[in-house]
Every structure is written in structure tokens, then in C-alpha cells.
Scaffold this motif. Sequence first.
Motif, short mmCIF file in Angstrom:
data_model
loop_
_atom_site.label_atom_id
_atom_site.label_comp_id
_atom_site.label_asym_id
_atom_site.label_seq_id
_atom_site.Cartn_x
_atom_site.Cartn_y
_atom_site.Cartn_z
N SER A 1 10.14 -0.55 57.33
CA SER A 1 10.72 0.32 58.22
C SER A 1 11.55 1.38 57.53
N VAL A 2 12.01 2.17 58.20
CA VAL A 2 12.94 3.34 57.70
C VAL A 2 14.01 3.28 58.90
N GLU B 1 20.25 3.73 67.57
CA GLU B 1 20.22 3.35 68.75
C GLU B 1 18.75 3.31 69.54
N GLY B 2 17.65 3.55 68.70
CA GLY B 2 16.37 3.59 69.15
C GLY B 2 15.52 2.99 68.05
N SER B 3 14.29 2.47 68.63
CA SER B 3 13.39 1.69 67.64
C SER B 3 12.11 2.04 68.08
N ILE B 4 11.04 2.35 67.16
CA ILE B 4 9.79 2.41 67.28
C ILE B 4 8.80 1.53 66.46
N ASP B 5 7.84 0.96 66.72
CA ASP B 5 7.02 0.12 66.13
C ASP B 5 5.44 0.79 65.81
N LEU B 6 5.12 1.20 65.00
CA LEU B 6 3.73 1.76 64.78
C LEU B 6 2.68 0.94 64.47
N ARG C 1 21.90 9.73 66.96
CA ARG C 1 22.12 9.87 65.69
C ARG C 1 21.20 9.38 64.81
N CYS C 2 20.72 8.00 64.74
CA CYS C 2 20.04 7.27 64.06
C CYS C 2 18.81 6.25 64.53
N VAL C 3 17.85 6.37 64.17
CA VAL C 3 16.58 5.55 64.98
C VAL C 3 16.02 4.81 63.83
N ARG C 4 15.34 3.84 64.25
CA ARG C 4 14.39 2.93 63.23
C ARG C 4 13.04 3.16 63.57
N LEU D 1 10.97 11.08 68.53
CA LEU D 1 11.91 11.87 67.75
C LEU D 1 12.23 12.85 68.68
N ALA D 2 11.34 13.42 69.67
CA ALA D 2 11.72 14.45 70.56
C ALA D 2 12.77 13.91 71.73
N GLU D 3 12.38 12.63 72.03
CA GLU D 3 13.20 12.17 73.03
C GLU D 3 14.46 11.71 72.44
N ALA D 4 14.53 11.05 71.15
CA ALA D 4 15.99 10.95 70.59
C ALA D 4 16.52 12.19 70.49
N ASN D 5 16.27 13.24 70.29
CA ASN D 5 16.84 14.43 69.97
C ASN D 5 17.23 15.03 71.36
#
Length: 190
Positions: free
Chosen positions: A175-176, A97-102, A127-130, A118-122
Motif C-alpha cells: 500500500s501507499v 482520510e480515505g482508502s481504496i483497495d485495488l 489531504r492524505c489517502v491510502r 482521487l477526484a473525489e478526494a480532491n
Amino acid sequence: MSKDHTDLDDLDLFRQAIKGARPIKVDQADTGKPKTDRARIKAARQLAVQPTNRLKVDGLSDQFVIDVLPEEELAWAANGVQESQLRKLKGGLIPFEGSIDLHGMTVEKARELLWEFLAEANRMEIRCVRVTHGKAQRKDGRNPILKSHVNTWLRQHSKVLGFTSCTPRHGGTGSVYVLLKRTMLEGRDE
């Protein structure tokens, strides 16, 4: 005696067209783009992995970073996570439901943004991010820096239940998928 154009065959026309032409010595086009400053890039890369003097208390340690290969598949699960959940995650069956590119970030910047993400997703009970870290096929033969750091950081994060490399359509080994703990919001059933 000059031949009329109707009497000339294709070879003669070609020879007339290229008369006076000289072969080129360089087979690369000048695009006008400045030459790559390899020394500056090398210095910037070395600075990217140097720790700053700021003390960051986020629970993520860089004391021991697990070195991973560019094409290596990543997978990890905390104690108590069922294998079936990890298989679903690895197969991309748990939608992110969310993704970040580093890509292209310094280690410090990537760490800061990953922590905030990760804090914002929490907070949002996701439940799951990329997380896209890249795999940096490096010319100097060293292993990918960000991929190795992300692999280490996610193992340390208190809200991460597990992670696996993505399916090819979502970035593959660059990616993970990250499975996160959540506290159940009122009215939510799972």
C-alpha cells in the motif's frame, strides 16, 4: 482365550481398535472444492493487462510503466515538497482520510477506480489517502502489475504531491500513503 477389558493394556486396546485399518495412500483431504483451472487464470491475467480500444483521457499514461519489485518500498515527491513532509508521510504521521483497495482488479478497472477515487478526494479537500495495490508474489517470476502501474500513475497525477509505502500496520509495501494538493476551503486554517 479372551482378555477382560480390565486386563487389557493400552497397546492391546489400540491394536484392537485399528484391526483391519489400511494406511491411506493420499495425505490430502478432499474438500470438494473444484481443481484450480490454471489455464483460465493465466488467460484472465493476460487479458487484464491488454488495453481496450476505449480512449481514456485522464492524463495517466501506460506507455512507460516503472517496473517495481514485490517488496520494494515506493517513495516519490513532486518538486517543492519538503523532505520533512515526506518523512511524516512515510512514518504514517499524516492521517489518511480515505482508502481504496485495488487487489484483484484488471489494470483498466484499477485505473478507472483510482482516477475516480482521487477526484473525489480532491473534491472533498482530503489531504492524505491510502491506496492498496498489493504486491503479487507471482509464480511466473514477473514483477507485480498493479503495484508498478499505481507507482507510475501517481507520479503523473496533477493532484498528487507525493507518496510512500505504508507502515506495516497499514499494508507495508502492498500500500501507499498519497499526499494530495488541495485548494483551501473557506474558514479552513493550516
